[in-house]
Design a protein around this motif. Structure first.
Motif: not given
Ligand code: 5MM
Length: 331
Positions: A112-113, A115-130, A155-158
């Motif tokens: 969001p915001g 400009g077309g860059a992507l963000i990688t998802e998957g933090l929700d519930g990651l501890g249990d999956r690990l 911003y996208s790098a951060r």
């Protein structure tokens, strides 16, 4: 009751060293169900859970694979599957002398915001999956942030660096070595300088975030792209790519990092093996370099197999030859 502390288990640093040392590298066979299905269909193979399993079985059971492969990355589907002899994939890998790894990100969405860059998802519930993956034998994990030279910003790098750092810290808390993959895509017609600039930004920010999350760098493996002109631009020589890549990595990657395992980015096998060979030859590197190629190792084997059991041995030989070529580049 007294509890005995186990001292025979490998530390994160032991595992990370084993992944990136001694002329062996990592086979990236962690295509999501969607990507794997489209790769199978491109070869005229109808995609199904069984077809995807058969293909991954072909890869891991190739005779001689462990001579040049230290670890294999799978997605969640493969990690939970069994070989046709009934052994779970992670157990079979360990018995073959190959460390099993798991891709734990869940893909990308538009930042969001951004400009077309992507963000990688998957933090929700990651501890249990690990925790569950650790219990099932995972030695390492992988999380891939994806950047395009045309859209990367601070911003996208951060945002992506922060996610990589949270994933890495959590993986280490579960005794799993994180592969940290900030990939600048090779697609496009950009020049070498643009790739260097984008790669420097992605890497420097990622290491800043890893430091803030107190990630132990001796227990991670970095998986970067080669610094290279875009696939639609005139190619650079392997020596030029190696020199540019080394320049960016020297400026951004702390010496404490256990190892660097490159992705192939859709470039031809000979091309990435040559770049790796040139890079390996450069002296005074603080970190070992190796490969964590996907397509550069498996694409020819997938085509040769074509979903036909009669072609398994031929496809396996092609895979092992590609892995050997990559392994020889770092010996
Ligand atoms: C094997 O492909 C991995 C990602 O698959 P999805 O996009 O389906 O999730 C990818 O992360 C891969 O591990 C790396 O990018 C290296 O692969 P290449 O083919 O670039 O060497």
């Amino acid at each position: 009751m007294t509890t005995t502390l186990r001292t025979d288990l490998p530390t994160l640093a032991d595992t990370a060293r084993r992944m990136a040392h001694a002329g062996r590298g990592i086979l990236a066979a962690d295509e999501s169900i969607k990507t794997m299905s489209s790769r199978l269909e491109q070869e005229g193979i109808p995609s199904s859970e069984k077809a995807r399993r058969d293909y991954r079985e072909l890869l891991i059971t190739a005779d001689g694979l462990s001579d040049s492969v230290s670890g294999v990355i799978w997605c969640d589907e493969t990690f939970a599957q069994d070989l046709s002899d009934g052994r779970p994939f992670p157990q079979a890998a360990r018995e073959l002398g190959i460390l099993p790894g798991i891709k734990v990100d869940t893909g990308t969405s538009k930042l969001p915001g951004g400009g077309g860059a992507l963000i990688t998802e998957g933090l929700d519930g990651l501890g249990d999956r690990l925790a569950s993956y650790a219990e099932r034998g995972a030695a390492f994990a992988k999380w891939r942030a994806v950047f395009d030279v045309a859209t990367i910003t601070l911003y996208s790098a951060r945002a992506n660096g922060h996610a990589l750092a949270r994933y890495a810290a959590l993986s280490q808390q579960h005794g799993i070595v994180p592969i940290v993959e900030p990939e600048v895509l090779c697609t496009g017609d950009h020049n070498l300088g643009a790739s260097a600039q984008a790669s420097s930004l992605a890497l420097s920010v990622a290491f800043d975030e890893l430091a803030q999350a107190d990630v132990d760098l001796s227990g991670i493996v970095l998986k970067p792209n080669f610094v290279t002109p875009g696939l639609d631009a005139p190619a650079a020589t392997a020596r030029t790519v190696a020199a540019a890549t080394f320049g960016v990595l020297s400026d951004t990657v702390p010496p404490a990092v256990a190892g660097i395992a490159f992705l192939s980015g859709g470039q031809p096998t000979s091309h990435v093996c040559e770049a790796l060979r040139e890079l390996h030859r450069l002296g005074d590197r603080p970190w070992p370099v190796t490969f964590s190629f996907g397509r550069a190792l498996v694409s020819d084997a997938l085509s040769a197999w074509g979903g036909d059991a009669r072609n398994v041995a031929t496809a396996q030989q092609i895979l092992v030859d590609n892995c050997r070529q990559a392994g020889q580049a770092i010996r």
